[in-house]
Design an enzyme around this catalytic site. Structure first.
Site, short mmCIF file in Angstrom:
data_model
loop_
_atom_site.label_atom_id
_atom_site.label_comp_id
_atom_site.label_asym_id
_atom_site.label_seq_id
_atom_site.Cartn_x
_atom_site.Cartn_y
_atom_site.Cartn_z
N LYS A 112 79.26 40.96 125.48
CA LYS A 112 80.39 40.09 125.82
C LYS A 112 80.83 40.27 127.27
O LYS A 112 81.48 39.40 127.84
CB LYS A 112 81.52 40.32 124.84
CG LYS A 112 81.09 39.86 123.45
CD LYS A 112 82.19 39.88 122.44
CE LYS A 112 81.77 39.23 121.15
NZ LYS A 112 80.83 40.08 120.37
C1 LIG Z 1 80.12 39.60 119.29
C2 LIG Z 1 78.91 40.35 118.93
C3 LIG Z 1 77.89 39.75 118.18
C4 LIG Z 1 78.00 38.34 117.64
O1 LIG Z 1 77.96 37.38 118.66
P1 LIG Z 1 78.45 35.89 118.36
O2 LIG Z 1 78.41 35.20 119.69
O3 LIG Z 1 79.85 36.02 117.83
O4 LIG Z 1 77.53 35.29 117.38
C5 LIG Z 1 76.76 40.50 117.92
N1 LIG Z 1 76.64 41.77 118.36
C6 LIG Z 1 77.61 42.37 119.08
C7 LIG Z 1 77.42 43.78 119.51
C8 LIG Z 1 78.77 41.69 119.41
O5 LIG Z 1 79.72 42.29 120.12
#
Ligand SMILES: *Cc1c(COP(=O)(O)O)cnc(C)c1O
Length: 494
Positions: A112
């Site tokens: 993120k």
């Molecule tokens: C947020 C997250 C996901 C999921 O991603 P999305 O975009 O919500 O599908 C998967 N793995 C990790 C480590 C995350 O932080």
């Protein structure tokens, strides 16, 4: 380029407006009016560029109301200096045709960061254009990683405040510590008694509550969203799929039959970004959607029925413990030929019954584009072990779900073309489970576990995780899910 709502195409706003607003007033999500296409000449140019240059190139296609100078300022601010690697999204081959796209070299060690280091720049630049100096209040519902990445991105950013809600029993010890120790004068963190969907529903309610919006308006404030419903979160994610393709081109990988992309999925944001990269011209074959025991998406892809009325599991891959995947709404919009009425009707079904069924035609289109698979905690752990022992690669619990589903995909289909597996978190963010996965005893405290994992695997501990050892919590707030509005207003002094 304008942005339209998935529930009403007549709602049309600029990129700056879409980003500063976060969500459309009708509850729909903003999507670009058209998806720009990249030509072979574009890819040739992109191939020899740095990540920052690639990012600027791609963003200019989507954010046409930003000047080139503004975009350059945003991408440099986001990606130069805050990642532990020159390339914030390096691609590592782990043998054969399998490549891992490591998306966790940023300040919070999860993917993120790629979006949330950039979003504050995009948002403050947008707000200057469209909302004339109003203070931006960022509300976040998090399953763990978004919250910390948003706090880190918005920490002490002028003219912004950020309030984060997380499910009290739904995040890892490390994630909780990361959030509760957050520095900055404009940040607030609160746990709720509920799960992630409760937090997300609560935040959406506050966003669309007109009386709350009026109160903020009078105080010269405005809500915005750092969740992946904000287009400013999605656009940065498209970049790394384009970048991974360019890196493979550069290395001379045989891509004559395209390549597959595997994404551990929760809110459907990351895999949707890969879909947009495909539409732009990246030769992606199958989009492999990997879920944990909360396999609502697997069932949807296989049956055309989306049904959130099911048991909610708290798993060792908590960032995917989600039963309402918000960004699926954008995918529905695209797959049903941008038919806003159909999307509005399906979302209304979801709101009132927790369920919808798409037509056979739409269901078949989903099956053409996607492969859906899932695995439980036990298989996640055994995949961590196998990948470590056989591929000499240490992956976190989320990435392991993707690796497991990918292995199943290859077994069932025999499709062996090159693959890019999105690795969404550093193994040290989920050190207890990862250590257990490789068959070792965990230690009584989190940081001894981290050190033990490092000495066994030889993989260095990321600096931001190491630094947490000496940080003390600033926040220990907990509220009921129905009290989230009160918490927000109180914190804003309203
Ligand atoms: C947020 C997250 C996901 C999921 O991603 P999305 O975009 O919500 O599908 C998967 N793995 C990790 C480590 C995350 O932080």
């Amino acid at each position: 380029m304008n942005y339209i709502s998935t529930r009403n195409k007549n709602i049309k706003v600029s990129a700056a407006q879409a980003i500063s607003q976060g969500i459309s007033k009708d509850g729909g999500l903003f999507v670009p009016e058209t998806i720009p296409a990249l030509t072979e000449a574009d890819f040739n140019k992109l191939k020899s560029m740095s990540y920052v240059e690639r990012a600027a190139f791609v963003l200019k296609l989507f954010l046409t109301d930003f000047t080139d100078e503004e975009i350059d300022y945003c991408v440099k601010g986001a990606y130069l200096g805050s990642f532990d690697n020159d390339n914030p999204a390096p691609l590592k081959n782990i043998g054969g045709n399998t490549n891992i796209l490591e998306l966790w070299h940023g300040p919070t060690c999860a993917f993120k960061d790629l979006a949330l280091q950039l979003l504050p720049y995009l948002l403050t630049t947008s707000a200057k254009k469209v909302s004339g100096g109003k203070e931006i209040v960022i509300l976040v519902a998090t399953s763990g990683d978004t919250g910390k990445a948003a706090l880190e991105g918005f920490c002490d950013v002028e003219n912004t405040k950020i309030i984060v809600f997380y499910p009290n029993d739904g995040v890892s010890a490390m994630q909780k510590l990361q959030m509760d120790t957050q520095k900055g004068d404009n940040v607030f963190v609160c746990a709720i008694n509920g799960n992630f969907d409760d937090a997300q529903t609560g935040v959406k309610k506050i966003f669309t509550d007109n009386s709350v919006a009026e109160i903020l308006e009078k105080a010269n404030m405005q809500f915005s969203s750092a969740n992946s419903i904000n287009w400013g979160r999605l656009a940065p994610q498209i970049i790394y799929y384009i970048s991974a393709y360019c890196d493979m081109l550069k290395e001379g990988t045989d891509l004559s039959n395209g390549f597959n992309v595997v994404v551990p999925t929760g809110n459907f944001g990351n895999i949707l970004a890969a879909y947009y990269a495909k539409v732009m011209g990246v030769p992606i074959n199958k989009l492999i959607c990997a879920s944990n025991a909360n396999n609502v998406l697997t069932d949807f892809i296989n049956t055309g029925i989306y049904d959130r009325n099911r048991k909610f599991y708290t798993t060792i891959s908590p960032s995917m413990d989600i039963l309402i995947s918000s960004n699926l709404e954008r995918m529905l919009f695209e797959i049903c030929g941008r038919d806003d009425k159909t999307v509005a009707a399906l979302q209304a079904d979801l709101n009132s019954n927790g369920k919808y069924t798409v037509s056979d035609e739409i269901a078949n289109k989903f099956k053409d584009l996607f492969f859906g698979g899932c695995c439980d905690d036990e298989k996640t752990l055994s995949t961590i072990k196998d990948t470590f022992n056989n591929k000499d690669y240490l992956c976190d619990t989320h990435t392991a779900v993707a690796v497991n589903v990918y292995n199943n995909y290859v077994e069932t289909t025999g499709d062996n073309r090159p693959a890019v597996i999105a690795s969404t978190a550093s193994p040290y963010k989920f050190a207890n489970s990862v250590l257990e996965g490789i068959g070792e005893e965990i230690c009584s405290d989190e940081f001894s576990t981290v050190e033990k994992l490092s000495s066994i695997s030889g993989v260095p501990v990321p600096a931001p995780i190491d630094a947490l050892k000496n940080a003390s919590p600033r926040f220990n707030n907990v509220c009921e899910k129905q009290d989230m509005i009160k918490v927000v207003l109180k914190n804003l002094g309203l």
